[in-house]
Design a protein around this motif. Structure first.
Motif, short mmCIF file in Angstrom:
data_model
loop_
_atom_site.label_atom_id
_atom_site.label_comp_id
_atom_site.label_asym_id
_atom_site.label_seq_id
_atom_site.Cartn_x
_atom_site.Cartn_y
_atom_site.Cartn_z
N THR A 185 0.91 -1.26 0.11
CA THR A 185 0.15 0.12 -0.35
C THR A 185 0.81 0.78 -0.08
O THR A 185 1.79 1.01 -0.08
CB THR A 185 -1.27 0.11 0.97
N ASN A 186 0.06 1.73 0.48
CA ASN A 186 1.25 3.52 0.06
C ASN A 186 1.86 3.92 -0.95
O ASN A 186 3.22 4.19 -0.44
CB ASN A 186 1.58 3.54 1.24
N SER A 225 8.09 4.69 -0.72
CA SER A 225 7.08 3.70 -1.07
C SER A 225 7.67 3.81 -2.37
O SER A 225 8.64 3.65 -3.55
CB SER A 225 6.17 5.23 -1.15
N ASN A 228 -5.88 2.86 -2.05
CA ASN A 228 -4.55 2.17 -1.29
C ASN A 228 -3.17 3.12 -2.06
O ASN A 228 -1.77 2.53 -1.37
CB ASN A 228 -4.11 0.59 -1.44
N ALA A 269 -0.90 6.27 -1.60
CA ALA A 269 -0.37 7.25 -2.06
C ALA A 269 -0.85 9.00 -2.19
O ALA A 269 -1.01 9.91 -1.87
CB ALA A 269 1.24 7.71 -1.06
N HIS A 271 -3.36 14.06 4.76
CA HIS A 271 -3.50 12.47 3.39
C HIS A 271 -4.55 12.51 2.10
O HIS A 271 -4.23 11.53 1.88
CB HIS A 271 -3.93 11.22 4.42
#
Length: 371
Positions: free
Chosen positions: A209-210, A239, A277, A279, A344
């Motif tokens: 994720t991210n 990431s 999912n 970022a 975010h």
């Protein structure tokens, strides 16, 4: 007031065109302003039917393009007789007032030239006034590109009413065709009901994720090679980079390097997982005349980084970050900053502002009433 009888035609079935045209067909069908009929062409798994709402389905004729015999395929590209007879029948039986070609429709150029030339009730959506940079194609590929570009030019020349969703193209078209009616209509959202309710997991991500996400078919003009080089310049890679969509490979998946390449057609039902999912979402295009990818990032409220090409600049929110197109050092630095931003989520109200049904309906009402 009486409802305008409109025939929407979509003879192209490339994934982007499917979403573009079905979004317009659905929204105009559900509006009380128009009585909408549609004739569309599907082929294999590239189908309009699953994307159309119930109301639109009732008045849509779906034609299947030939997929096997080369001669049939060739004939269909020049004179698709089944498609043409269905268009003629729909116009005749329903007293159509506006005939609108939504998807380049190069296979219908000869028909438009012979049957509809100079007809003031005909409309055409201009997608790419200038062809994109592409990788070197085979001879057949180059011939097809030439045929498409030539047909597009003729369509623009002989159809009296033009519309586009790109401000840059709008200005250029007004300049090129001073005697035509040229309109700016907003780009329809590419978010389908399948995307909204999609529950499929993207198996290649395997719990990662991210990540930094690029989604779309991968071609030279989209700048994925620039994104890859910019990613490789990052000092601490916290990431992963995920490039999802069919097209040029550029790199292979390498988990150690943090690089994931998903080179296949991504189903609508997987997009929710793919975007939720991520970022940040990056669109590093070298050029684009019109693109619906922004609607996906805004719908999922993602932090967004785009190149400073005109179409993006015209359609970005205040929270979207911009880098200098083609500059991998600037792109790399902006990715680093964007990943470290405290907030975010991206801009939350912008999707409604840009892609609301009301805005779209108002634009098309104006388009069809102008002539």
């Amino acid at each position: 007031a009486q409802m305008k009888k409109v025939l929407l035609i979509a003879s192209e079935y490339a994934p982007g065109m499917l979403s573009f045209a079905s979004s317009i067909i659905n929204r105009l069908s559900e509006s009380s302003e128009f009585e909408v009929y549609a004739v569309v062409v599907s082929r294999g798994k590239f189908k309009y039917e699953p994307l159309l709402c119930e109301k639109a389905k009732k008045k849509t004729i779906c034609i299947e393009a030939p997929a096997n015999c080369i001669l049939e395929k060739l004939l269909f590209k020049i004179w698709p007789s089944k498609l043409i007879s269905n268009i003629n029948k729909t116009i005749r039986d329903n007293h159509i007032e506006c005939i609108h070609f939504l998807t380049i429709d190069f296979t219908l150029t000869l028909f438009i030239y012979l049957k509809l030339r100079g007809n003031n009730s005909v409309y055409y959506t201009v997608h790419d006034l200038w062809p994109h940079e592409g990788e070197r194609k085979s001879l057949a590929g180059r011939l097809i590109s030439c045929y498409i570009n030539w047909s597009t030019k003729i369509n623009m020349k002989i159809i009296p009413n033009l519309t586009t969703s790109s401000r840059t193209q709008y200005i250029a078209l007004k300049d090129r065709y001073p005697s035509k009616k040229v309109n700016l209509t907003c780009f329809p959202t590419l978010v389908t009901s399948q995307i909204v309710s999609g529950e499929r997991v993207v198996r290649e991500l395997n719990g990662i994720t991210n990540y930094i996400l690029f989604f779309g078919s991968v071609d030279k003009y989209k700048g994925v090679d620039l994104l890859l080089n910019a990613y490789r310049l990052l000092r601490n890679k916290n990431s992963f980079l995920v490039v999802a969509g069919k097209g040029i490979q550029y790199f292979d998946t390498n988990i150690q390097k943090g690089e994931i390449r998903i080179n296949r057609f991504i189903e609508d039902s997987e997009l929710k997982y793919l975007y939720e999912n991520a970022a940040i979402v990056v669109y590093p295009y070298r050029s684009a005349t019109m693109s619906g990818v922004l609607s996906l990032a805004y719908y999922f409220k993602k932090k967004l980084l785009v190149s400073d090409i005109p179409f993006f600049i015209d359609n970005i929110s205040l929270q979207t970050s911009v880098f200098q197109s083609g500059n991998i050092y600037d792109l790399s630095e902006k990715i680093r900053v964007k990943l470290n931003e405290k907030s975010h989520i991206g801009d939350s109200g912008y999707y409604e502002k840009l892609y609301s049904t009301d805005t779209l309906i108002t634009g098309y009402k104006h388009l069809y009433n102008k002539s």
